[in-house]
Design a protein around this motif. Structure first.
Motif, PDB file in Angstrom:
ATOM      1  N   THR A  89       0.694  -1.218  -0.039  1.00 38.27           N
ATOM      2  CA  THR A  89      -0.026  -0.060  -0.082  1.00 38.27           C
ATOM      3  C   THR A  89       0.976   1.343   0.070  1.00 38.27           C
ATOM      4  OG1 THR A  89      -1.837  -1.139   1.126  1.00 38.27           O
ATOM      5  CG2 THR A  89      -1.725   1.062   1.311  1.00 38.27           C
ATOM      6  N   VAL A 101      -5.480   4.221  -2.837  1.00 34.74           N
ATOM      7  CA  VAL A 101      -5.705   3.847  -1.610  1.00 34.74           C
ATOM      8  C   VAL A 101      -7.069   3.520  -1.303  1.00 34.74           C
ATOM      9  CG1 VAL A 101      -5.211   4.902   0.677  1.00 34.74           C
ATOM     10  CG2 VAL A 101      -3.408   5.179  -0.813  1.00 34.74           C
ATOM     11  N   ASP A 104      -7.858   0.261  -2.225  1.00 38.90           N
ATOM     12  CA  ASP A 104      -7.143  -0.800  -1.351  1.00 38.90           C
ATOM     13  C   ASP A 104      -7.836  -0.850  -0.051  1.00 38.90           C
ATOM     14  OD1 ASP A 104      -5.190  -1.537  -3.058  1.00 38.90           O
ATOM     15  OD2 ASP A 104      -3.782  -0.201  -2.316  1.00 38.90           O
ATOM     16  N   LEU A 110      -5.554  -3.052   2.375  1.00 38.54           N
ATOM     17  CA  LEU A 110      -4.678  -2.181   2.956  1.00 38.54           C
ATOM     18  C   LEU A 110      -3.791  -3.274   4.299  1.00 38.54           C
ATOM     19  CD1 LEU A 110      -6.718   0.890   4.019  1.00 38.54           C
ATOM     20  CD2 LEU A 110      -4.594   0.842   2.357  1.00 38.54           C
TER      21      LEU A 110
END
Length: 128
Positions: A89, A101, A104, A110
């Motif tokens: 990440t 992000v 994720d 993450l």
């Protein structure tokens, strides 16, 4: 012309690493489950995943994840799956990929499950 080509190449690279953790490490982890005695059913979110000894794919999630070991005549045991930060990440964070992000986070990428193996030891006494 070279300047435009360089910008296009950099933009392509930046877009290709968006949601790196989801793309590079996937959204599920293979986890091994064992029990003593063998033959316990492993449930995740109410669905039977396998019978021990076994390996099952468990989707990643930012929320607390539990599995349940059940074997007729033995105590049922609920186990919390532990997670650690997924370092892939960081690529999104370093490249400024807020969208990546976010993806994720939505897919649970993450984090990753660690450890990748869980052991359930039933109590010595069977239930009566």
């Amino acid at each position: 012309m070279k300047n435009k080509l360089s910008v296009a190449l950099l933009a392509g690279i930046a877009l290709s690493v968006t949601s790196c953790a989801s793309i590079l490490t996937g959204t599920k982890d293979k986890i091994t489950f064992n029990s003593t005695p063998e033959g316990a059913k492993v449930f995740h979110k109410g669905l039977e995943k396998c019978k021990t000894p076994c390996t099952a794919e468990i989707p990643r999630s930012l929320s607390k994840q539990m599995v349940t070991f059940e074997k007729e005549g033995f105590n049922t045991k609920e186990v919390k799956l532990t997670k650690t930060f997924n370092p892939v990440t960081l690529v999104n964070i370093l490249l400024g990929g807020a969208i990546g992000v976010g993806i994720d986070a939505a897919t649970g990428s993450l984090t990753k499950y660690s450890p990748k193996a869980y052991q359930n030891r039933a109590r010595a006494e069977k239930l009566i």
